[in-house]
Design a protein around this motif. Structure first.
Motif, short mmCIF file in Angstrom:
data_model
loop_
_atom_site.label_atom_id
_atom_site.label_comp_id
_atom_site.label_asym_id
_atom_site.label_seq_id
_atom_site.Cartn_x
_atom_site.Cartn_y
_atom_site.Cartn_z
N GLU A 10 -0.79 -7.15 7.93
CA GLU A 10 -1.54 -7.28 6.81
C GLU A 10 -0.72 -6.59 5.21
OE1 GLU A 10 -4.64 -7.77 4.93
OE2 GLU A 10 -4.81 -8.21 5.85
N PHE A 11 -0.76 -6.56 4.36
CA PHE A 11 -0.66 -6.11 3.18
C PHE A 11 -0.98 -5.60 2.64
CE2 PHE A 11 2.99 -9.15 4.14
CZ PHE A 11 4.23 -8.52 3.81
N PHE A 12 -1.54 -4.11 1.80
CA PHE A 12 -2.01 -3.58 1.39
C PHE A 12 -2.05 -2.30 0.93
CE2 PHE A 12 -2.46 -1.59 5.38
CZ PHE A 12 -2.43 -0.05 5.27
N ASP A 13 -2.87 -1.60 -0.36
CA ASP A 13 -1.99 -0.55 -1.26
C ASP A 13 -2.25 0.93 -0.27
OD1 ASP A 13 -1.45 -2.07 -3.14
OD2 ASP A 13 -3.02 -2.06 -4.26
N THR A 14 -1.97 1.23 -0.65
CA THR A 14 -1.44 2.80 0.09
C THR A 14 -2.94 4.01 0.05
OG1 THR A 14 0.12 3.78 -0.94
CG2 THR A 14 0.83 2.90 1.23
N ALA A 15 -2.83 3.44 -1.37
CA ALA A 15 -3.97 4.32 -1.47
C ALA A 15 -5.37 4.38 -0.39
CB ALA A 15 -4.76 3.79 -3.06
N GLU A 16 -5.41 2.82 0.17
CA GLU A 16 -6.79 2.49 0.77
C GLU A 16 -6.71 2.96 2.39
OE1 GLU A 16 -7.44 -1.80 0.90
OE2 GLU A 16 -5.81 -2.40 -0.26
N LEU A 17 -5.35 4.02 2.01
CA LEU A 17 -4.76 4.60 4.00
C LEU A 17 -5.94 6.03 3.89
CD1 LEU A 17 -1.28 5.08 3.93
CD2 LEU A 17 -2.90 3.45 5.81
N THR A 18 -6.61 6.15 4.99
CA THR A 18 -7.65 7.22 4.92
C THR A 18 -6.20 8.15 5.59
OG1 THR A 18 -9.45 6.17 5.27
CG2 THR A 18 -9.45 7.92 6.38
N PHE A 19 -6.83 9.32 6.24
CA PHE A 19 -5.52 11.36 6.45
C PHE A 19 -7.27 11.60 6.86
CE2 PHE A 19 -2.69 8.74 3.47
CZ PHE A 19 -1.87 8.97 3.55
N SER A 20 -7.03 11.82 7.78
CA SER A 20 -7.36 13.07 8.67
C SER A 20 -6.58 13.94 9.76
CB SER A 20 -8.04 11.80 9.78
OG SER A 20 -9.14 13.79 9.96
N PRO A 21 -7.16 15.47 8.91
CA PRO A 21 -6.03 16.63 9.76
C PRO A 21 -6.45 16.32 11.26
CG PRO A 21 -7.47 17.39 7.51
CD PRO A 21 -7.24 16.45 8.20
N ARG A 22 -7.87 15.98 11.74
CA ARG A 22 -8.38 15.91 12.58
C ARG A 22 -6.92 15.03 14.01
NH1 ARG A 22 -13.79 13.54 11.92
NH2 ARG A 22 -12.71 12.01 13.17
#
Length: 170
Positions: A10-22
Protein backbone atom coordinates in the motif's frame (compact mmCIF):
# COMPACT_ATOMS: atom_id res chain seq x y z
CA UNK A 1 5.36 -4.83 -7.54
CA UNK A 2 4.66 -7.97 -9.55
CA UNK A 3 8.35 -8.78 -9.95
CA UNK A 4 8.78 -9.23 -6.19
CA UNK A 5 7.22 -11.96 -4.00
CA UNK A 6 5.26 -9.36 -2.03
CA UNK A 7 1.94 -10.52 -0.60
CA UNK A 8 0.36 -7.09 -0.19
CA UNK A 9 1.42 -3.47 -0.47
CA UNK A 10 0.00 0.00 0.00
CA UNK A 11 1.22 3.47 -0.92
CA UNK A 12 0.15 6.27 1.43
CA UNK A 13 1.26 9.55 3.00
CA UNK A 14 3.41 9.36 6.13
CA UNK A 15 1.04 11.83 7.83
CA UNK A 16 -1.27 8.80 8.20
CA UNK A 17 1.23 6.94 10.42
CA UNK A 18 0.49 6.58 14.12
CA UNK A 19 3.40 6.91 16.54
CA UNK A 20 3.31 5.85 20.18
CA UNK A 21 5.95 5.81 22.91
CA UNK A 22 4.26 2.61 24.18
CA UNK A 23 5.70 0.72 21.20
CA UNK A 24 9.19 1.80 22.27
CA UNK A 25 8.47 0.59 25.80
CA UNK A 26 8.19 -2.95 24.39
CA UNK A 27 11.68 -2.52 22.92
CA UNK A 28 13.07 -1.39 26.25
CA UNK A 29 11.44 -4.07 28.37
CA UNK A 30 11.09 -7.14 26.13
CA UNK A 31 13.80 -7.05 23.47
CA UNK A 32 17.26 -8.42 24.12
CA UNK A 33 18.62 -6.25 21.28
CA UNK A 34 17.78 -2.97 23.05
CA UNK A 35 20.96 -0.93 23.37
CA UNK A 36 23.03 -3.33 21.24
CA UNK A 37 22.37 -2.28 17.63
CA UNK A 38 22.35 0.76 15.36
CA UNK A 39 18.90 -0.43 14.20
CA UNK A 40 17.40 -0.20 17.68
CA UNK A 41 16.89 2.27 20.50
CA UNK A 42 18.53 4.22 21.87
CA UNK A 43 20.77 4.47 18.76
CA UNK A 44 17.85 5.43 16.48
CA UNK A 45 16.97 8.43 18.67
CA UNK A 46 13.91 9.27 20.71
CA UNK A 47 10.42 8.45 19.45
CA UNK A 48 9.92 12.16 18.74
CA UNK A 49 13.19 12.33 16.76
CA UNK A 50 12.16 9.20 14.84
CA UNK A 51 8.71 10.67 14.18
CA UNK A 52 10.25 13.88 12.80
CA UNK A 53 12.67 11.89 10.64
CA UNK A 54 9.86 9.71 9.27
CA UNK A 55 7.56 12.66 8.55
CA UNK A 56 10.36 14.39 6.64
CA UNK A 57 9.61 11.77 3.98
CA UNK A 58 6.10 12.60 2.71
CA UNK A 59 5.30 9.19 1.24
CA UNK A 60 5.38 5.58 2.38
CA UNK A 61 5.16 2.13 0.87
CA UNK A 62 4.07 -0.66 3.21
CA UNK A 63 4.99 -4.15 1.99
CA UNK A 64 4.41 -7.58 3.46
CA UNK A 65 5.81 -11.00 2.71
CA UNK A 66 4.79 -14.29 4.25
CA UNK A 67 6.70 -17.46 5.00
CA UNK A 68 5.55 -20.82 6.18
CA UNK A 69 7.57 -22.15 9.09
CA UNK A 70 7.70 -25.58 10.63
CA UNK A 71 6.79 -24.39 14.12
CA UNK A 72 5.53 -20.82 14.66
CA UNK A 73 6.57 -21.07 18.34
CA UNK A 74 10.20 -21.74 17.34
CA UNK A 75 11.58 -18.19 17.38
CA UNK A 76 14.95 -19.20 15.90
CA UNK A 77 13.28 -21.02 12.99
CA UNK A 78 10.85 -18.17 12.44
CA UNK A 79 13.61 -15.54 12.44
CA UNK A 80 15.55 -17.59 9.89
CA UNK A 81 12.89 -16.67 7.30
CA UNK A 82 13.43 -12.96 7.87
CA UNK A 83 16.51 -12.66 5.62
CA UNK A 84 14.41 -13.26 2.48
CA UNK A 85 12.11 -10.41 3.50
CA UNK A 86 15.05 -8.11 4.22
CA UNK A 87 16.49 -8.83 0.77
CA UNK A 88 13.15 -7.98 -0.87
CA UNK A 89 13.05 -4.75 1.16
CA UNK A 90 16.56 -3.89 -0.06
CA UNK A 91 15.65 -4.61 -3.69
CA UNK A 92 12.44 -2.55 -3.59
CA UNK A 93 14.25 0.35 -1.94
CA UNK A 94 17.02 0.18 -4.56
CA UNK A 95 14.44 0.11 -7.37
CA UNK A 96 12.78 3.20 -5.93
CA UNK A 97 16.17 4.93 -5.66
CA UNK A 98 16.97 4.06 -9.27
CA UNK A 99 13.74 5.83 -10.21
CA UNK A 100 14.78 9.01 -8.39
CA UNK A 101 13.41 8.56 -4.88
CA UNK A 102 15.29 9.23 -1.67
CA UNK A 103 14.32 6.30 0.58
CA UNK A 104 14.43 5.48 4.27
CA UNK A 105 13.54 1.79 4.75
CA UNK A 106 12.32 0.44 8.08
CA UNK A 107 11.86 -3.26 8.55
CA UNK A 108 11.47 -6.21 10.87
CA UNK A 109 12.99 -6.85 14.24
CA UNK A 110 16.58 -5.75 14.75
CA UNK A 111 19.25 -5.74 12.09
CA UNK A 112 21.01 -9.07 11.67
CA UNK A 113 23.50 -8.22 8.93
CA UNK A 114 26.57 -8.53 11.18
CA UNK A 115 27.24 -11.30 13.66
CA UNK A 116 28.23 -8.57 16.18
CA UNK A 117 27.03 -4.99 15.67
CA UNK A 118 29.66 -2.25 15.95
CA UNK A 119 27.33 -0.28 18.24
CA UNK A 120 28.24 1.69 20.31
CA UNK A 121 32.00 1.61 19.68
CA UNK A 122 32.01 2.25 15.94
CA UNK A 123 29.82 3.26 13.01
CA UNK A 124 27.49 0.84 11.25
CA UNK A 125 29.55 -1.32 8.87
CA UNK A 126 26.72 -1.72 6.33
CA UNK A 127 24.45 1.35 6.42
CA UNK A 128 23.13 0.44 2.96
CA UNK A 129 21.86 -2.93 4.27
CA UNK A 130 20.86 -1.98 7.82
CA UNK A 131 17.19 -1.17 8.12
CA UNK A 132 16.10 0.25 11.46
CA UNK A 133 13.29 -1.60 13.16
CA UNK A 134 9.75 -0.29 12.60
CA UNK A 135 8.88 -0.61 16.26
CA UNK A 136 12.04 1.23 17.32
CA UNK A 137 10.54 4.32 15.69
CA UNK A 138 7.35 4.02 17.73
CA UNK A 139 5.24 3.20 14.66
CA UNK A 140 2.00 1.30 15.21
CA UNK A 141 2.35 -0.74 12.02
CA UNK A 142 -0.63 -2.97 12.83
CA UNK A 143 -2.77 0.19 12.95
CA UNK A 144 -1.67 1.06 9.40
CA UNK A 145 -2.11 -2.51 8.19
CA UNK A 146 -5.67 -2.66 9.53
CA UNK A 147 -6.54 0.76 8.09
CA UNK A 148 -5.40 -0.30 4.62
CA UNK A 149 -6.86 -3.82 4.71
CA UNK A 150 -3.46 -5.54 4.82
CA UNK A 151 -4.01 -9.10 6.02
CA UNK A 152 -1.38 -10.27 8.45
CA UNK A 153 -2.94 -13.07 10.47
CA UNK A 154 -2.82 -16.00 8.11
CA UNK A 155 -2.92 -18.49 10.97
CA UNK A 156 -1.22 -21.83 11.30
CA UNK A 157 2.51 -21.71 10.68
CA UNK A 158 2.55 -18.57 8.55
CA UNK A 159 4.65 -15.60 9.63
CA UNK A 160 4.04 -12.15 8.13
CA UNK A 161 6.92 -9.74 7.76
CA UNK A 162 6.40 -5.97 7.36
CA UNK A 163 8.57 -3.25 5.87
CA UNK A 164 7.85 0.41 5.46
CA UNK A 165 9.83 2.30 2.85
CA UNK A 166 9.54 6.02 3.43
CA UNK A 167 10.41 8.14 0.42
CA UNK A 168 10.49 11.54 -1.19
CA UNK A 169 10.98 12.50 -4.79
CA UNK A 170 14.38 14.00 -5.57
Amino acid sequence: MGEFPIVQYEFFDTAELTFSPRVRLVCETDCQRYGTSWACPPAVGTVEECRERCLSYPHALLITTMNEVEDIADLKGTLATRSDHEEITRQVSELMRSQGADTYPLSTESCAVCRQCAYPDGPCRHPDRMFPCLESHGILIIDAAERFGIEFQAGGSIVTWFSLILYRET
